[in-house]
Design an enzyme around this catalytic site. Structure first.
Site, short mmCIF file in Angstrom:
data_model
loop_
_atom_site.label_atom_id
_atom_site.label_comp_id
_atom_site.label_asym_id
_atom_site.label_seq_id
_atom_site.Cartn_x
_atom_site.Cartn_y
_atom_site.Cartn_z
N ASN A 43 15.01 105.08 45.92
CA ASN A 43 13.96 104.58 45.03
C ASN A 43 12.72 105.42 45.36
O ASN A 43 12.00 105.13 46.31
CB ASN A 43 13.74 103.09 45.31
CG ASN A 43 12.64 102.48 44.46
OD1 ASN A 43 11.94 103.20 43.72
ND2 ASN A 43 12.46 101.19 44.57
N ARG A 76 16.89 104.51 41.27
CA ARG A 76 16.09 103.70 40.36
C ARG A 76 15.30 104.67 39.46
O ARG A 76 14.59 105.54 39.96
CB ARG A 76 15.11 102.85 41.15
CG ARG A 76 14.14 102.13 40.26
CD ARG A 76 13.03 101.53 41.06
NE ARG A 76 12.11 100.84 40.17
CZ ARG A 76 10.86 100.56 40.50
NH1 ARG A 76 10.38 100.92 41.67
NH2 ARG A 76 10.09 99.93 39.65
N HIS A 106 10.72 96.60 35.60
CA HIS A 106 11.16 95.80 36.75
C HIS A 106 12.52 95.13 36.48
O HIS A 106 12.85 94.09 37.04
CB HIS A 106 10.13 94.70 37.13
CG HIS A 106 8.82 95.27 37.62
ND1 HIS A 106 7.61 94.86 37.13
CD2 HIS A 106 8.56 96.23 38.53
CE1 HIS A 106 6.64 95.53 37.73
NE2 HIS A 106 7.19 96.39 38.57
N ARG A 128 -3.37 99.49 38.15
CA ARG A 128 -3.30 99.48 36.68
C ARG A 128 -3.96 98.22 36.14
O ARG A 128 -3.84 97.16 36.76
CB ARG A 128 -1.83 99.55 36.24
CG ARG A 128 -1.19 100.90 36.46
CD ARG A 128 0.31 100.84 36.27
NE ARG A 128 1.03 100.61 37.52
CZ ARG A 128 2.29 100.24 37.62
NH1 ARG A 128 3.01 100.06 36.54
NH2 ARG A 128 2.85 100.06 38.80
N GLU A 185 16.24 95.12 44.68
CA GLU A 185 16.55 96.11 43.65
C GLU A 185 17.59 97.11 44.14
O GLU A 185 18.44 97.56 43.37
CB GLU A 185 15.26 96.86 43.26
CG GLU A 185 14.28 95.98 42.49
CD GLU A 185 12.84 96.42 42.64
OE1 GLU A 185 12.32 96.41 43.78
OE2 GLU A 185 12.20 96.75 41.64
#
Ligand code: ADP
Length: 398
Positions: free
Chosen positions: A9, A93, A181, A241, A379
């Site tokens: 990732n 990912r 996500h 963000r 994940e």
């Protein structure tokens, strides 16, 4: 010699990884989980085994300035630990799959080139995700690599949920809401029948609150909407963000302040959100420990925005049965969870403050109309499951 497989990732300044091992024909077990952080600044390798025992925790050569050098550093650590091991596959990912890729795929040069075209839609992640594929391709050209997309789990949203209300001619080329996500949400949906069987088939909102943050509305384990859209800029306030923004603000930045596209991109992806509001830090833990009013305001806005977006997705679902917290902030900050749950009490969330403070799995009272939960995400395991299944390997067990 045992067979191995990797999950990567890769981000802008970190490379997270998991090493899976197959000691016999059937089982895949996690052998190590770690990360190289501070790439380009002060690179550091930290790795633990499945039991949490530290396998490595050391500074790396300052020459680790980009993703390629990070892969080299990881490869050399892997060699020192498991010399001569066979790598059977690498799963990655990838943040954006665009219109074309929603299911995991075995990488080809054509797919890599298609995914490069999506870099402007995810400049904070996509280039680094793809650089890791490139780096592995150069070093292990015969090892199959699988790309797993953060947008994938959201494919199948209704037409209205996906719509961006601009002229049709503009939207034809894939301008629509995707959601992100997805690997985190897919993992949580996959374990809900074990963790919270009473709500697994119901109406659930998952709050993935990390450096990036979003919500997913689930009905019967399937994503029906998300707070993130075409890019990973919408919805909740994030570390750097802003989350949802009046598009007129962007026009103002161009027209009145005369900023260039690159400057606006940098502001939206790297200088806003918690960092922009506080002027202090993008890190929630840091902000919670500070007394400055700007730090408090950043946390207040984070909570306010999360509660507001939860209300919006609750409307999409016509009410909810459960609210689930995950990722760095969601799993670790009882204060942020408490404040979001209190702001969502009108929906029927009745927080059990003691269970919340103790970090228990169920954090709502027994009589709460809407149950609230903390469910750690994984994940990497989700990527491993997809990778193994595409490559025809046995499923990883942990
Ligand atoms: P990513 O994987 O997107 O980099 P994470 O899921 O690791 O992000 O989440 C990082 C965020 O989690 C940071 O803002 C960090 O401060 C926050 N976090 C981690 N632990 C805690 C804690 N104990 N209390 C509050 N925030 C925390």
């Amino acid at each position: 010699m045992d067979d191995h497989a990797l999950v990567l990732n890769a981000g802008s300044s970190s490379l997270k990884f998991c090493v899976f091992q197959r000691p016999n024909e059937k089982d895949w077990r996690i052998a190590a989980r770690g990360q190289i952080e501070g790439i380009g600044i002060a690179p550091r390798l930290s790795v633990k085994d499945a039991q949490g025992v530290v396998l490595a925790d050391n500074n790396l050569d300052a020459g680790v300035t980009d993703g390629h050098a990070a892969i080299d550093a990881l490869a050399s650590w892997l060699r020192s630990k498991w010399h001569g091991a066979r790598v059977l596959g690498v799963g990655h990912r990838i943040v954006h799959g665009g219109v074309r890729y929603s299911q995991p795929v075995i990488m080809t040069r054509q797919i890599l080139s298609d995914l490069h075209e999506l870099i402007p839609l995810a400049p904070l992640h996509q280039p680094y995700n793809l650089a890791a594929i490139d780096a592995v391709l150069e070093r292990l050209p015969d090892v199959p690599q699988v790309a797993c997309f953060d947008t994938g789990f959201h494919s199948g949203h209704s037409e209205v949920a996906e719509l961006i209300p601009l002229p049709r001619s503009i939207c034809k080329s894939g301008l629509r809401r995707y959601g992100f996500h997805g690997l985190s949400y897919e993992y949580i949906a996959s374990i809900l029948p074990e963790v919270a069987p009473e709500v697994a088939k119901g109406k659930v909102i998952i709050a993935h609150l990390g450096s990036g943050a979003s919500l997913c509305a689930l009905r019967d384990g399937k994503s029906v909407d998300s707070s993130l859209g075409f890019t990973a800029l919408d919805g909740l306030c994030m570390g750097t963000r802003p989350g949802a923004l009046d598009p007129g603000v962007v026009l103002y930045l161009f027209q009145s302040l005369g900023l260039t596209a690159k400057e606006v991109e940098k502001m939206l992806y790297s200088q806003s959100g918690l960092l922009g509001i506080s002027g202090i830090s993008n890190d929630m833990r840091d902000l919670l420990s500070r007394r400055e009013p700007e730090a408090r305001l950043a946390v207040d806005y984070f909570v306010y925005r999360a509660a507001k977006e939860i209300g919006a997705l609750a409307a999409v679902l016509s009410g909810i049965d459960a609210l689930i917290f995950t990722a760095g902030i969601g799993e670790n900050s009882s204060e942020v969870r408490r404040r979001i749950c209190e702001a969502s009490s009108w929906l029927g969330v009745d927080l059990d403050t003691k269970a919340n403070a103790n970090g228990e799995s169920r954090i709502s009272t027994a009589q709460s109309k809407v149950s609230a939960w903390v469910v750690p995400t994984n994940e990497e395991l989700m990527i491993a499951r997809h990778t193994w299944s595409l490559l025809g390997l046995m499923k990883p067990v942990s």
